[in-house]
Design a protein around this motif. Structure first.
Motif, short mmCIF file in Angstrom:
data_model
loop_
_atom_site.label_atom_id
_atom_site.label_comp_id
_atom_site.label_asym_id
_atom_site.label_seq_id
_atom_site.Cartn_x
_atom_site.Cartn_y
_atom_site.Cartn_z
N SER A 45 33.36 44.49 33.53
CA SER A 45 32.35 45.32 32.87
C SER A 45 33.00 46.23 31.83
O SER A 45 32.42 46.45 30.75
CB SER A 45 31.60 46.17 33.90
OG SER A 45 30.87 45.34 34.77
N ASP A 168 25.78 40.85 32.09
CA ASP A 168 26.63 41.32 33.19
C ASP A 168 25.86 41.19 34.51
O ASP A 168 24.95 41.95 34.77
CB ASP A 168 27.03 42.78 32.94
CG ASP A 168 28.16 43.24 33.84
OD1 ASP A 168 28.50 42.52 34.80
OD2 ASP A 168 28.71 44.33 33.59
N GLU A 169 26.21 40.22 35.30
CA GLU A 169 25.53 39.92 36.58
C GLU A 169 24.01 39.86 36.45
O GLU A 169 23.28 40.57 37.15
CB GLU A 169 25.94 40.92 37.65
CG GLU A 169 27.41 40.81 38.03
CD GLU A 169 27.77 41.69 39.22
OE1 GLU A 169 27.09 41.55 40.25
OE2 GLU A 169 28.70 42.48 39.13
MG LIG Z 1 31.01 45.06 36.85
#
Ligand SMILES: [Mg+2]
Ligand SMILES: Nc1ncnc2c1ncn2[C@@H]1O[C@H](COP(=O)(O)OP(=O)(O)OP(=O)(O)O)[C@@H](O)[C@H]1O
Length: 502
Positions: A45, A168-169
């Motif tokens: 991240s 991100d996810e």
């Molecule tokens: Mg992360």
């Protein structure tokens, strides 16, 4: 022209006490899905926040279309064609879909300052059509589902002509059906030549979707590989740094007396007539499609929502649970799926969060024994391998997966007799998952009863002694560990009647 739409070279980022990213490399081709994997706290991240202008790098170089750029802000990144879709969406809840898509870039009526609404709605519709999303452009965003909000984020990225989209996810909060829609959309964008960076802990997604994969470990760059040339085991080994022998280290212990029982549990309009029991030393799985009422049942047992019918028993005695406080006092804990909103106080330290629900056990006379508080927390940090420079670190600064582990520590410290885990390993890396499973084994050996809500069928099959399946607010069936199969569970979860009943 460069082969790559994006090159990140030797990117380094240091936080106080943490070298979050250390000479990381990443390059992206147009029309490529590039997966980024690594353990919790590996720096994924952070690397993406640097790309999107949310955080400056300490050193390193970024090239867009072969030209070096110095990204100074999120707005600048957007101008460069970089869009980032965060897990916590950046939408304005009270504006509608079209207004969100064009927020800050609304089309004007000629040279006037007035918004050209007709054009804005038409343009929004055109983008949604292009990605084949059926959604009313006038619908307020706070009435949209999580999946729809994600689609709005993607539409927003496309409306600003992004060439690079980072996710991100994105899959962590979607149902299987919605996930399939997202994958379709990603494949469509790939055909349009958009480069995408995709972060996920669910390795099957990497193999279903990715062209290449980059592995990070402890902030370091491990390597980049075509997905077709690596196996699941290869990826795990590179991420974790060792072989993972057993992904589901399940212990079987003798089943003790009944601990928690619910009979005819009902909350009108939400779930109905739910009855089951969990014994000492048992892990019972509660599964079903998202929306089947699993979380709602857990919340009712925990006193977070009122029931309209039925009875809860603890060790055979009827109890009433009026509030979560009440539940905790009686020895029932709930680890929520939504860690950011319900599980963790982001502004408090790891230490404070861990002891929050059971501070009274640390009080000597009238003061909190801070030395013991530290010792206890340090023990959990070690056991759960929470990656943090110290127990005094603010929870906000931990990576997503490590925040989840702090929530887990908090519930372990309450010494509950019944623990309800709602999606306990969502966002947790493969290595840490095994540690959490081992911890469940320990709890079980100490006589704790565990009810685990999970949508991950391998985890349910691997770790549970029994499996309860819900369908549309009702219990559709129960399977023993020996009986349970992926197909059997899915059949019950989708409401299909077993063939032999007639
Ligand atoms: Mg992360
Ligand atoms: N603002 C910050 N201040 C201090 N440390 C930070 C900050 N942001 C991230 N970190 C630390 O940097 C490291 C990398 O975090 P990052 O969020 O990039 O990990 P990640 O790979 O995304 O992990 P996860 O899979 O858990 O989301 C972690 O040790 C984290 O605690």
């Amino acid at each position: 022209m460069s082969e790559f739409v994006l090159e990140m070279k030797d990117i380094t980022k240091q936080f106080p006490g943490v070298l979050a990213v250390n000479k990381a490399q990443l390059n992206l081709r147009p029309g490529e899905v590039h997966c980024l994997v690594g353990e919790n706290g590996a720096g994924k991240s952070t690397l993406m926040k640097i790309l999107s202008g949310a955080q400056p790098a300490d050193s390193g170089e970024i090239l867009i279309d072969g030209k070096p750029v110095h990204i100074t802000s999120p707005h600048h990144a957007q101008q460069l064609g970089i869009a980032m879709i965060y897990q916590e969406f950046n939408l304005s809840p009270f504006l509608n879909v079209a207004e969100n898509i064009f927020l800050g870039r609304e089309p004007r009526l000629g040279p006037t300052p007035f918004i050209n609404w007709t054009k804005m709605y038409a343009d929004a519709q055109a983008i949604l059509d292009r990605i084949r999303v059926k959604l009313d452009v006038r619908k307020p965003v706070n009435e949209c589902s999580v999946a729809q909000q994600q689609m709005v984020e993607i539409a927003k990225a496309l409306s600003s002509n992004s060439k690079i989209i980072v996710m991100d996810e994105p899959s962590a909060t979607l149902t299987d059906h919605e996930l399939e829609a997202l994958f379709e959309l990603i494949r469509g964008l790939r055909r349009e030549g958009i480069g995408m960076i995709y972060i996920s802990h669910r390795l099957e997604e990497i193999f279903g979707l990715g062209d290449r994969v980059t592995v990070m470990r402890d902030g370091n760059y491990v390597g980049t590989y075509p997905v077709a040339e690596v196996t699941r085991e290869d990826l795990i080994r590179m991420m974790v740094g060792r072989e993972l022998k057993d992904e589901f280290p399940k212990d079987i212990v003798a089943r003790g007396p009944e601990r928690l029982r619910v009979e005819g549990l009902t909350r009108d309009g939400v779930f109905e007539d739910v009855s089951f029991a969990v014994h000492e030393g048992e892990i019972v799985g509660l599964t079903g499609l998202v929306g089947a009422g699993r979380t709602e049942v857990a919340r009712a047992i925990f006193g977070a929502d009122a029931i309209t019918g039925g009875q809860i028993f603890l060790s055979g005695k009827p109890i009433t649970v009026k509030s979560p406080k009440d539940a905790i006092r009686q020895g029932i804990g709930l680890l929520t799926e939504d860690r950011k909103n319900q599980g963790l106080v982001l502004g408090m330290t790891v230490c404070e969060n861990t002891t929050l629900a059971n501070l009274k056990s640390l009080v000597r006379f009238v003061f909190v024994d801070h030395r013991r508080e530290r010792t206890v927390t340090e023990q959990y940090v070690k056991e759960l391998q929470i990656k943090t420079p110290s127990v005094e670190q603010t929870a906000q600064n931990l990576s997503g997966g490590n925040q989840q582990k702090v929530v887990l520590a908090k519930w372990l410290f309450t010494q509950s007799k019944v623990l309800i885990f709602d999606e306990p390993t969502r966002g947790i890396d493969v290595g840490a998952k095994v540690e959490i499973y081992k911890l469940m084994n320990d709890l079980m050996r100490r006589g704790v009863s565990i009810l685990m809500i999970s949508s991950e069928l391998p985890e349910v099959l691997g770790m549970c002694d029994r499996v309860l399946v819900m369908h549309e607010g009702r219990l559709a069936g129960e399977l023993s560990r020996a009986e349970a199969t992926q197909e059997g569970i899915l059949r019950l979860a989708t409401g299909e009647k077993p063939a032999h009943v007639g």
